[in-house]
Write an enzyme that holds these catalytic residues in place. Structure first.
Site, PDB file in Angstrom:
ATOM      1  N   ASP A   9       0.999  -1.491   0.314  1.00  0.00           N
ATOM      2  CA  ASP A   9      -0.127   0.317  -0.071  1.00  0.00           C
ATOM      3  C   ASP A   9       1.115   1.321   0.268  1.00  0.00           C
ATOM      4  O   ASP A   9       2.045   1.355  -0.031  1.00  0.00           O
ATOM      5  CB  ASP A   9      -1.147  -0.424   0.946  1.00  0.00           C
ATOM      6  N   ILE A  10       0.691   2.090  -0.895  1.00  0.00           N
ATOM      7  CA  ILE A  10       0.987   3.713  -0.306  1.00  0.00           C
ATOM      8  C   ILE A  10       0.936   4.152   0.859  1.00  0.00           C
ATOM      9  O   ILE A  10       1.785   4.683   1.966  1.00  0.00           O
ATOM     10  CB  ILE A  10       0.618   4.547  -1.250  1.00  0.00           C
ATOM     11  N   ASP A  11       0.460   5.135   0.874  1.00  0.00           N
ATOM     12  CA  ASP A  11      -0.607   6.118   2.474  1.00  0.00           C
ATOM     13  C   ASP A  11      -0.731   5.501   3.237  1.00  0.00           C
ATOM     14  O   ASP A  11      -1.067   4.845   4.247  1.00  0.00           O
ATOM     15  CB  ASP A  11      -1.836   6.977   1.775  1.00  0.00           C
ATOM     16  N   GLY A  44      -5.566   2.657  -3.779  1.00  0.00           N
ATOM     17  CA  GLY A  44      -6.565   2.624  -4.214  1.00  0.00           C
ATOM     18  C   GLY A  44      -6.301   4.528  -4.862  1.00  0.00           C
ATOM     19  O   GLY A  44      -7.453   4.567  -5.918  1.00  0.00           O
ATOM     20  N   LYS A 184      -8.671  -4.632  -2.994  1.00  0.00           N
ATOM     21  CA  LYS A 184      -7.132  -4.739  -4.038  1.00  0.00           C
ATOM     22  C   LYS A 184      -7.014  -6.044  -4.549  1.00  0.00           C
ATOM     23  O   LYS A 184      -5.958  -6.451  -5.288  1.00  0.00           O
ATOM     24  CB  LYS A 184      -6.537  -4.480  -2.991  1.00  0.00           C
ATOM     25  N   ASP A 207      -2.056  -0.810   5.385  1.00  0.00           N
ATOM     26  CA  ASP A 207      -2.551   0.154   7.399  1.00  0.00           C
ATOM     27  C   ASP A 207      -4.037   0.522   6.952  1.00  0.00           C
ATOM     28  O   ASP A 207      -4.296   1.208   8.612  1.00  0.00           O
ATOM     29  CB  ASP A 207      -1.565   1.213   7.380  1.00  0.00           C
ATOM     30  N   ASN A 210      -9.220  -0.349   3.558  1.00  0.00           N
ATOM     31  CA  ASN A 210      -9.268  -1.300   2.094  1.00  0.00           C
ATOM     32  C   ASN A 210      -7.888  -1.426   2.138  1.00  0.00           C
ATOM     33  O   ASN A 210      -8.105  -2.843   0.487  1.00  0.00           O
ATOM     34  CB  ASN A 210      -9.014   0.431   1.522  1.00  0.00           C
TER      35      ASN A 210
END
Length: 264
Positions: A9-11, A44, A184, A207, A210
């Site tokens: 994930d990114i954020d 996302g 995802k 984290d 989603n």
């Protein structure tokens, strides 16, 4: 277990609250690549939101738009668009309640409102450019995800659309609107099938809300130390905070980086 692919994930996972990639995370990703294990972004965000970040990490494969669009080394391997009938129902209902929408296509995104503080606040929190204005964009373009702008008490106004959409809040003023059952995990599953990699040989880091399906689906699901508490039951392991070498320590737990590099 010998893992072959890791989804990030990114954020809150690759980047911290300031949307900065910690230096040790960059180093850990490059070290992972050197072992021959494939790092993939699973976010996302839309593809046009992640290019600078992906380039800085040397990653060219990604699952974007909460699983609706997947690319492996430049080749599109999965798409799932929202059907026009469902979009029309969403547009009509949001218009009734005067809630702004942002439509996310393959190469660009547009808002149905010329100026909306909620759109500005939510989109700028991602540290990306604001969308253009085109209320008709959804009619002539494939749409993979929509941002619905409303506060939590107004979510119940969209209960009638839950058979058409999956709604996931990601900002105090914004919700991701996905095709029904979308996640995802769907994009990840499609990529694994394309690569002929068993799901048991995959790892996923996340984290947020989603990331539930992704962590549950992967062979090893790792939650960040700064995760939403509601995510933790879906994880096999909880690593440290994103700013406390969380990625490295998770990769060490998975046996993908040397144990001596761990920091507690």
């Amino acid at each position: 277990m010998s893992y072959k692919i890791v989804f990030f994930d990114i954020d809150g996972t690759l980047v911290n609250e300031e949307k900065v990639i910690p230096a040790d995370t960059i180093a850990a990703i490059h070290e992972l690549k050197a072992t021959g294990v494939e790092p993939v972004i699973a976010t996302g965000r839309a593809p046009y939101f992640i290019k600078p970040l992906a380039e800085s990490l040397g990653i060219d494969s990604f699952v974007c738009l909460n699983g609706a669009y997947a690319v492996y080394r430049g080749e599109v391997v999965y798409k799932r668009v929202i059907d026009k009938e469902s979009l029309e129902a969403l547009v009509q209902l949001a218009g009734t309640h005067k809630h702004s929408l942002v439509f996310e296509g393959e190469h660009s995104f547009f808002s149905d409102t010329a100026e909306c503080p909620m759109v500005t606040d939510s989109v700028l929190s991602l540290k990306v450019e604001l969308p253009g204005h085109d209320p008709e964009f959804w009619k002539s373009n494939d749409i993979y995800q929509v941002f619905l702008h409303c506060e939590t008490p107004d979510e119940e106004k969209y209960a009638e659309l839950t058979d058409r959409f999956t709604l996931i809040r990601w900002h105090k003023q914004a919700i991701d609107v996905l095709p029904a059952g979308g996640s995802k995990a769907q994009g990840i599953e499609a990529m694994l099938k394309q690569l002929n990699i068993p799901v048991e040989e995959s790892v996923a880091f996340g984290d947020g809300l989603n990331d539930k399906e992704m962590l549950k689906f992967a062979g090893l699901g790792i939650a960040m130390g700064n995760s939403n508490p509601e995510l933790l039951p879906f994880a096999d392991y909880v690593t440290t905070h994103v700013d406390e070498r969380g990625i490295r320590n998770g990769l060490i737990y998975a046996g993908l980086l040397p144990q001596e590099a761990a920091v507690k």
